[in-house]
Design a protein around this motif. Structure first.
Motif, short mmCIF file in Angstrom:
data_model
loop_
_atom_site.label_atom_id
_atom_site.label_comp_id
_atom_site.label_asym_id
_atom_site.label_seq_id
_atom_site.Cartn_x
_atom_site.Cartn_y
_atom_site.Cartn_z
N VAL A 16 0.86 -1.20 0.00
CA VAL A 16 0.00 0.00 0.00
C VAL A 16 0.89 1.25 0.00
O VAL A 16 0.63 2.22 -0.73
CB VAL A 16 -0.94 -0.03 1.23
CG1 VAL A 16 -1.72 1.27 1.35
CG2 VAL A 16 -1.88 -1.22 1.12
N ASP A 17 1.97 1.20 0.78
CA ASP A 17 2.87 2.36 0.83
C ASP A 17 3.58 2.55 -0.52
O ASP A 17 3.78 3.68 -0.96
CB ASP A 17 3.94 2.16 1.92
CG ASP A 17 3.30 2.19 3.30
OD1 ASP A 17 2.18 2.72 3.42
OD2 ASP A 17 3.92 1.64 4.24
N VAL A 18 3.96 1.44 -1.15
CA VAL A 18 4.63 1.53 -2.46
C VAL A 18 3.68 2.20 -3.46
O VAL A 18 4.08 3.08 -4.23
CB VAL A 18 5.03 0.13 -2.98
CG1 VAL A 18 5.65 0.23 -4.37
CG2 VAL A 18 5.99 -0.55 -2.01
N ILE A 19 2.43 1.79 -3.43
CA ILE A 19 1.47 2.35 -4.39
C ILE A 19 1.27 3.84 -4.12
O ILE A 19 1.27 4.66 -5.05
CB ILE A 19 0.10 1.61 -4.31
CG1 ILE A 19 0.28 0.12 -4.62
CG2 ILE A 19 -0.94 2.25 -5.24
CD1 ILE A 19 0.81 -0.22 -5.98
N LEU A 20 1.12 4.21 -2.85
CA LEU A 20 0.89 5.63 -2.55
C LEU A 20 2.08 6.48 -2.97
O LEU A 20 1.91 7.56 -3.54
CB LEU A 20 0.61 5.82 -1.05
CG LEU A 20 -0.73 5.27 -0.57
CD1 LEU A 20 -0.89 5.50 0.92
CD2 LEU A 20 -1.90 5.91 -1.31
N GLU A 21 3.27 5.99 -2.73
CA GLU A 21 4.47 6.73 -3.13
C GLU A 21 4.53 6.81 -4.67
O GLU A 21 4.81 7.86 -5.24
CB GLU A 21 5.72 6.05 -2.55
CG GLU A 21 7.06 6.65 -2.98
CD GLU A 21 7.22 8.12 -2.61
OE1 GLU A 21 6.60 8.57 -1.63
OE2 GLU A 21 7.98 8.81 -3.33
N GLY A 22 4.24 5.68 -5.31
CA GLY A 22 4.26 5.65 -6.78
C GLY A 22 3.24 6.63 -7.36
O GLY A 22 3.54 7.37 -8.30
N LEU A 23 2.06 6.64 -6.78
CA LEU A 23 1.01 7.54 -7.29
C LEU A 23 1.42 9.00 -7.10
O LEU A 23 1.15 9.85 -7.95
CB LEU A 23 -0.32 7.28 -6.59
CG LEU A 23 -0.99 5.94 -6.91
CD1 LEU A 23 -2.32 5.83 -6.19
CD2 LEU A 23 -1.20 5.77 -8.42
N THR A 24 2.07 9.28 -5.98
CA THR A 24 2.51 10.66 -5.74
C THR A 24 3.48 11.07 -6.84
O THR A 24 3.40 12.17 -7.38
CB THR A 24 3.21 10.75 -4.35
OG1 THR A 24 2.32 10.21 -3.40
CG2 THR A 24 3.58 12.17 -4.00
N ARG A 25 4.36 10.16 -7.21
CA ARG A 25 5.34 10.50 -8.25
C ARG A 25 4.71 10.55 -9.64
O ARG A 25 5.22 11.20 -10.54
CB ARG A 25 6.48 9.49 -8.25
CG ARG A 25 7.26 9.51 -6.95
CD ARG A 25 8.48 8.65 -7.07
NE ARG A 25 8.96 8.19 -5.78
CZ ARG A 25 9.88 7.23 -5.64
NH1 ARG A 25 10.39 6.66 -6.72
NH2 ARG A 25 10.28 6.86 -4.46
#
Ligand code: F6R
Length: 616
Positions: A16-25
């Motif tokens: 979930v954290d990977v996805i949120l960071e990816g989406l931010t980028r």
């Protein structure tokens, strides 16, 4: 447009954290809504979506007392095409068994939707993407593997898209694309696999990148290396591998308030690196190869087509002008969206140059395809290495602008024009390419630009007087006309104020009707034809328009006051310097930045826009 990201891994990292960071980028690709779907320990697919920026989604997740943890998740940041900006239209689209995210457009949406509805399928959104969910499920539910179900569904859809699909009861992700970008990431130290629309989202996670070609389906599991298949089910070798070349340092905005501000101010340094790269570094090889390629006699080259969109098209106008002035080879500068449908006259001895920051702009890619089919030699001036445009070109000149995060293009434009300038010089001088003179010209720009940026306070002061005015008409002649167009585009997109760019001589053919006490004319006076531009400026003054004049320094000696606001730059009359328009363009970038700041807009993510325009 739209960003997709996926994660499948072991328990050491929360997907979930990977996805949120990816989406931010990936937010630069669209920020109408964001969503995530993850599989929990009970093998259920849980979805959380929210309208607006990724931050809203993050806040929603933070409100959730039991912060979700998952080893398989997919996410999406949306730039709306089909269906209004609403939670129901946010991705992922999920039916309990399957979840999908999509970037692109399904062109035969209505036909497929009617077909599915006739079979009793209920739609819960207005998106085209949901069609893919139901089609895939139809095949999956009839016993096909997830891979085969995705293949069958993909065969039915028309248009350019990338999809990522997961199922509640499988530890695998299936990814496929046509034209739209898609990258798979792996790392050497952990068993995990990532998917993204852009390697940028994978910095720090994946050190190896795999790029599947069009219509190759990727099956991603934890047990095996990524597997690739053709649409007929046969194993495929149509993918390329590359090491991650971006670094953490590419991610931040340092001490700047906005990415756009940082990107404006870093231009001199980028230019320094750029010239080193092409004259002394690894780019020397490209210069040599290009010299060889162009060492045919000028009369053997028919026309040079320059095709691009938006800001990159403004760069194309400048480059076209440089080529014609130096080599006297006719150029044809076109907007990609027009060029691709106008049945352009193409001859095999023409050269086609495509200019793009992202290398993923749908219209530019289609124009490139058209030229390739007509057997033209294609060259890309492109920022993103390994982008689709890059991969499909016969020859590439990378602009080396680094990652441009601000949605409004600034540094990418400057380096596109510089790279086009390099092309024009090699075309003209070929084996005799005078590297020293070239370096001298670029350094002259570099130093002027540094001095110009040091005077940012003066531009900010002028912006503070003008930011609330009704509109802005930018005028210029010759190479300053594309700069006027670019200045107007910049202020429109980030300050949400009406602006037009005009060739100074055109004003009296219509737009002068707009001039009144509330209208600003940003008059760019070059060192050539300045008397003519001056007369055009006087016509505005006579109608009480407000004038912000940008002019060579010598004017200040002849006429202490040109407009209501003046900015003089170091250029002598009659001694136009090839690259001076880029210096003026930097001033225009600063001006729009300050106007936008004073108007309180969202500078790095202006409304309704996305950085990578992958739909036509
Ligand atoms: C404006 C801007 C756009 C892009 C255009 C083409 O600031 O950035 O007009 O120039 O969408 O994009 P690329 O260069 O990625 O092909």
């Amino acid at each position: 447009m739209c960003g997709i990201v996926g994660y499948l891994g072991n328990a050491n990292r929360n997907g979930v954290d990977v996805i949120l960071e990816g989406l931010t980028r990936l937010e630069y690709r669209g920020y109408d809504s964001a969503g995530i779907c993850f599989r929990n320990e009970k093998s259920e697919l849980l979805t959380i979506k929210s309208v607006g920026k990724v931050q809203n989604l993050k806040s929603l997740l933070e409100l959730n007392k039991n912060r979700p943890i998952s080893n398989m998740a997919i996410g999406h940041t949306r730039w709306a095409t089909h269906g209004e900006v609403a939670e129901k239209n946010a991705h992922p689209h999920v039916n309990g068994k399957l979840a999908i995210v999509h970037n692109g457009i399904i062109e035969n949406l209505y036909e497929l939707k009617s077909y599915l509805q006739a079979e009793g399928v209920q739609f819960s959104s207005d998106t085209d993407s949901e069609v893919f969910l139901h089609l895939t499920y139809k095949f999956f539910n009839s016993g096909a593997s997830l891979k085969d179900a995705v293949i069958e569904a993909f065969k039915l859809i028309k248009g350019n898209s990338a999809f990522l699909v997961i199922a509640h009861d499988l530890q695998e992700m299936i990814a496929i694309k046509r034209v739209a970008p898609l990258v798979i990431g792996r790392n050497s130290y952990q068993s995990e696999v990532f998917v993204s629309s852009d390697p940028f989202a994978l910095i720090g996670y994946a050190d190896q990148l795999l790029f599947p070609e069009d219509e190759v389906v990727a099956v991603l599991t934890l047990e095996e290396e990524p597997q690739f298949f053709e649409l007929n089910g046969a194993a495929s070798k149509r993918f390329s591998t590359q090491n991650q070349q971006m670094h953490y340092s590419d991610l931040g905005k340092g001490s700047y308030e906005h990415f756009m501000q940082k990107e404006i101010f870093e231009q001199p340094l980028l230019i320094k690196n750029w010239i080193h790269h092409y004259l002394e570094g690894q780019g020397k090889k490209s210069v040599e190869e290009l010299t060889k390629l162009l060492s045919i006699r000028p009369e053997k080259i028919g026309r040079i087509h320059l095709v691009a969109c938006g800001t990159a098209w403004h760069a194309a106008l400048l480059i076209g002008d440089m080529i014609e002035r130096t080599s006297r080879i006719p150029t044809n500068v076109q907007l990609a969206s027009e060029f691709r449908y106008k049945n352009p006259i193409l001859h095999a001895n023409d050269i086609a140059i495509f200019i793009s920051q992202s290398g993923e702009t749908a219209d530019t890619l289609a124009a490139q395809e058209l030229c390739k089919r007509a057997d033209l030699f294609t060259l890309a001036i492109v920022n993103v290495a390994n982008s689709t445009l890059y991969r499909n070109s016969h020859f590439n000149l990378l602009t080396h602008a680094g990652i441009e995060v601000g949605v409004a293009s600034t540094k990418a434009f400057t380096l596109q024009v510089l790279t086009g300038y390099l092309f024009s010089k090699i075309l003209k001088e070929r084996e005799g390419f005078d590297r020293n003179q070239f370096k001298h010209n670029v350094y002259e720009l570099l130093q002027n630009m540094e001095r110009g940026l040091d005077r940012a306070g003066e531009i900010a002061a002028i912006a503070s007087e003008l930011y609330s005015k009704k509109g802005f008409i930018f005028t210029g002649r010759g190479p300053y006309f594309p700069i006027a167009l670019e200045g107007a585009l910049k202020i429109k997109e980030i300050a949400y104020v009406h602006a037009e760019g005009y060739a100074a001589g055109e004003l009296k053919h219509g737009p002068i009707a707009l001039i009144d006490e509330e209208m600003v004319n940003i008059a760019i006076l070059g060192s050539e034809l300045f008397e003519k531009t001056l007369s055009n400026m006087e016509e505005v003054r006579a109608r009480k328009g407000i004038i912000f004049a940008i002019a060579p320094k010598e004017f200040s000696e002849v006429r202490p006051r040109l407009g209501n606001h003046d900015f003089y730059f170091p250029l002598e009359y009659g001694k136009e310097v090839d690259l001076n328009p880029l210096y003026v363009s930097t001033l225009m970038q600063l001006f729009s930045y300050y106007v936008a700041k004073m108007r309180g807009t969202d500078i790095d993510k202006p409304r309704n826009l996305a950085k990578s325009v992958t739909v036509e």
